[in-house]
Design an enzyme around this catalytic site. Structure first.
Site, PDB file in Angstrom:
ATOM      1  N   TYR A 155       7.569 -29.034  -5.541  1.00  0.00           N
ATOM      2  CA  TYR A 155       8.048 -29.855  -6.656  1.00  0.00           C
ATOM      3  C   TYR A 155       9.193 -29.140  -7.362  1.00  0.00           C
ATOM      4  O   TYR A 155      10.238 -29.751  -7.642  1.00  0.00           O
ATOM      5  CB  TYR A 155       6.926 -30.158  -7.649  1.00  0.00           C
ATOM      6  CG  TYR A 155       7.438 -30.905  -8.864  1.00  0.00           C
ATOM      7  CD1 TYR A 155       7.878 -32.221  -8.744  1.00  0.00           C
ATOM      8  CD2 TYR A 155       7.524 -30.284 -10.102  1.00  0.00           C
ATOM      9  CE1 TYR A 155       8.386 -32.901  -9.839  1.00  0.00           C
ATOM     10  CE2 TYR A 155       8.024 -30.963 -11.203  1.00  0.00           C
ATOM     11  CZ  TYR A 155       8.460 -32.267 -11.071  1.00  0.00           C
ATOM     12  OH  TYR A 155       8.971 -32.938 -12.166  1.00  0.00           O
ATOM     13  N   PRO A 185      13.599 -32.825 -18.582  1.00  0.00           N
ATOM     14  CA  PRO A 185      12.508 -32.847 -19.560  1.00  0.00           C
ATOM     15  C   PRO A 185      11.420 -31.823 -19.231  1.00  0.00           C
ATOM     16  O   PRO A 185      11.170 -31.501 -18.066  1.00  0.00           O
ATOM     17  CB  PRO A 185      11.932 -34.268 -19.426  1.00  0.00           C
ATOM     18  CG  PRO A 185      12.946 -35.031 -18.610  1.00  0.00           C
ATOM     19  CD  PRO A 185      13.604 -34.008 -17.742  1.00  0.00           C
TER      20      PRO A 185
END
Length: 255
Positions: A155, A185
């Site tokens: 990821y 974010p």
């Protein structure tokens, strides 16, 4: 409104994408929304048209499907081709496992969605920008692009790729007057962790326990700000965390 702007948001059925679509529609923008969940797309389209009186074009496809992306985005109706902003939001994390124990299926799903999907959509939309001589690509990355954390392996790698691709787009599209912004974010209370933990609500809840995480509307508001700056101003790279978070690794939790 005939002179309203148009934004295209991928992964618009939940989380950041849904909030971004709602925020821009509330400001009078016409919206192209894409997603894999057709019923949610229909519901959102009805909400936006009914609530804000804007035009909405819902497109049902998976960004991992190159053929579908090109068919849907490469042949937009003439009155939807004047796209001002593309938000590459579609993305996900699957699993949180040590490298030697992680699922290769999870790896492939993240690579296909977070990297290849972003590439497919960007290439499909670019001809519209190039014809107009302007446009703005906003790629939703992650603080995981900045710091690799335990059991984040692939990821983190995919979001690092989003950061690198954003830099490359910015350089290669400079002469075409196309802006490129990467928004990264931190922890946000959306469906993100529920997806990552494959529906395990208890594990998902632990991620946000003991501090106030970002909300989807926070990122939507920031995206709107970035997208509405003067033509000569471009925010290239923006890291956004809640106050309790320093980076992808350090978060202060109470209790």
């Amino acid at each position: 409104m005939a002179d309203s702007k148009i934004i295209l948001v991928t992964g618009a059925t939940a989380g950041f994408g849904k909030a971004i679509a709602e925020t821009f529609a509330a400001k009078g923008w016409d919206v192209i929304i894409t997603g894999r969940r057709q019923e949610r797309l229909k519901e959102l389209a009805q909400k936006l048209t009914g609530g804000y009186g804007v035009r909405v074009l819902p497109l049902h496809f998976d960004v991992r499907d190159k053929v579908a992306v090109n068919e849907q985005l490469g042949q937009l109706p003439d009155n939807w081709r004047e796209i001002d902003v593309l938000v590459n939001n579609a993305g996900l994390a699957l699993g949180r496992d040590l490298f030697d124990q992680a699922s290769m299926d999870d790896w492939e799903a993240m690579i296909d969605t977070n990297i290849k999907g972003l590439l497919y959509v960007s290439r499909a939309v670019l001809p519209y920008f190039e014809k107009r001589g302007e446009g703005h690509i906003i790629n939703i990355g992650s603080t995981a692009a900045k710091d690799v954390y335990p059991m984040g392996n692939v990821y983190c790698a995919t979001k690092s790729a989003v950061e690198a691709i954003s830099k490359a787009q910015r350089i290669d599209l400079l002469s075409k007057k196309i802006k490129v912004t990467a928004i990264h974010p931190g922890a946000a209370a959306t469906e993100f962790s529920l997806v990552r933990f494959k529906g395990d609500q208890a594990e998902s809840d632990k991620v946000y326990k003991g501090y106030q995480a970002l909300e989807a509307t926070d990122i939507a508001d920031i995206t709107y700000y970035v997208a509405t700056l003067p033509k000569h101003v471009c925010i290239n790279d923006l890291v956004v965390t809640c106050t309790a978070q320093a980076n992808a690794f350090f978060t202060h939790k109470e209790g």
